[in-house]
Design an enzyme around this catalytic site. Sequence first.
Site, PDB file in Angstrom:
ATOM      1  N   LYS A 123      43.374  40.279  28.715  1.00  0.00           N
ATOM      2  CA  LYS A 123      43.596  41.194  29.840  1.00  0.00           C
ATOM      3  C   LYS A 123      44.961  41.833  29.570  1.00  0.00           C
ATOM      4  CE  LYS A 123      43.183  41.169  34.878  1.00  0.00           C
ATOM      5  NZ  LYS A 123      42.291  42.320  34.990  1.00  0.00           N
TER       6      LYS A 123
HETATM    7  N1  PPE Z   1      36.706  43.811  33.794  1.00  0.00           N
HETATM    8  C1  PPE Z   1      37.917  44.397  33.849  1.00  0.00           C
HETATM    9  C2  PPE Z   1      38.231  45.482  32.890  1.00  0.00           C
HETATM   10  C3  PPE Z   1      38.848  43.985  34.796  1.00  0.00           C
HETATM   11  O1  PPE Z   1      40.053  44.566  34.833  1.00  0.00           O
HETATM   12  C4  PPE Z   1      38.503  42.968  35.718  1.00  0.00           C
HETATM   13  C5  PPE Z   1      39.473  42.523  36.773  1.00  0.00           C
HETATM   14  C6  PPE Z   1      37.221  42.384  35.626  1.00  0.00           C
HETATM   15  C7  PPE Z   1      36.360  42.830  34.639  1.00  0.00           C
HETATM   16  C8  PPE Z   1      36.794  41.270  36.523  1.00  0.00           C
HETATM   17  O2  PPE Z   1      37.459  40.070  36.204  1.00  0.00           O
HETATM   18  P1  PPE Z   1      37.743  38.945  37.299  1.00  0.00           P
HETATM   19  O3  PPE Z   1      38.801  39.458  38.209  1.00  0.00           O
HETATM   20  O4  PPE Z   1      38.172  37.765  36.513  1.00  0.00           O
HETATM   21  O5  PPE Z   1      36.456  38.712  38.025  1.00  0.00           O
HETATM   22  N2  PPE Z   1      40.370  43.537  37.231  1.00  0.00           N
HETATM   23  C9  PPE Z   1      41.590  43.176  37.917  1.00  0.00           C
HETATM   24  C10 PPE Z   1      42.558  44.333  38.048  1.00  0.00           C
HETATM   25  C11 PPE Z   1      42.298  45.348  39.086  1.00  0.00           C
HETATM   26  C12 PPE Z   1      43.457  46.325  39.230  1.00  0.00           C
HETATM   27  O6  PPE Z   1      43.215  47.457  39.675  1.00  0.00           O
HETATM   28  O7  PPE Z   1      44.613  45.965  38.956  1.00  0.00           O
HETATM   29  C13 PPE Z   1      41.305  42.466  39.227  1.00  0.00           C
HETATM   30  O8  PPE Z   1      40.226  42.590  39.782  1.00  0.00           O
HETATM   31  O9  PPE Z   1      42.192  41.739  39.681  1.00  0.00           O
END
Ligand code: PPE
Length: 305
Positions: free
Chosen positions: A159
């Site tokens: 990430k």
């Molecule tokens: N894909 C991406 C690209 C992504 O950034 C997130 C979380 C997910 C999938 C889902 O992952 P999870 O949170 O573990 O279920 N995105 C984060 C950032 C959002 C932002 O705008 O900053 C979040 O949801 O916290």
Amino acid sequence: MVEKANWIWLDGDFIPWDQAQVHILTHTLHYGLGVFEGIRAYHCADGRTAIFRLPEHIRRLYDSAHILQMELPYSQEQICEVCRELLRRNGQKEAYLRPLVFLGEGVMGINPQGSPVRVAVVSWVWGAYLGEEGLKNGIRVKTSSFTRHHVNVMMTKAKAVGNYVNSILAKREAIQAGYDEALLLDTEGYLAEGTGENIFLVKDGVLKTPPLGAILPGITRASVLTLAADLGIPTQEVRFTRDEFYLADEAFLTGTAAEITPVREADNRTIGSGRPGPITRRLQEAFFAVVKGQDPRYQHWLSYI
Ligand code: PPE
């Protein structure tokens, strides 16, 4: 605008919000090498505050850092405790936590060797990511003209700060075209992810989501797959195309920020009835019961502060 809280944790100390400043030569600011997490804490039915899957998020933070060869000078347990303590100090019953690992100042140029690894944790109150209305009635999405990263371009299991330029391009394009969110295709043309969410569809009672090829291994995604299995909903981790998505009975996006947000329209095609479907509703209910501490079977996913 983010509403200020009292404290931010930076490099080992809790410091007043306004003092959490960095130098302009901060390496990450110039070249984008950094990693972060997004974690939600919920105000539970019994009045306590619980952080959802905190150790899993902190482990992913360390995994991201490992991929990008950034070594944190703290243990995972220390960062977990910082998250809990920050919420206590900020008096936040419900909040979004943002651990950020970045390279500080001292070295310029693409070779980051010698840059100090710095760590911050911030917490702020964040409502429904795609709007209350979206969470309740569903959002409209657009397939992006931008492709999701190929694993040999940017590694998507990390990430990483820099990965999000791709997300910003896609998000801005979708918003400017009048949609709520973008869906990105992978380099082979299959649906990969939203800009900050994983993607699900329901067809003939089966819940489908793309496999963990070139996408972030979402913790909400994993939680939804577990909850679905519990509810007796068959699940498949398979690739699907945008036209298969148009023909879905139901669809939704998952993420820490987005939680479980139904999709009611994709590229101007109505999904199913155009309203959040029964499986989406059941999963939303199950998810919110779990995060608010109302499901005794999932207490192990909660870290009370
Ligand atoms: N894909 C991406 C690209 C992504 O950034 C997130 C979380 C997910 C999938 C889902 O992952 P999870 O949170 O573990 O279920 N995105 C984060 C950032 C959002 C932002 O705008 O900053 C979040 O949801 O916290």
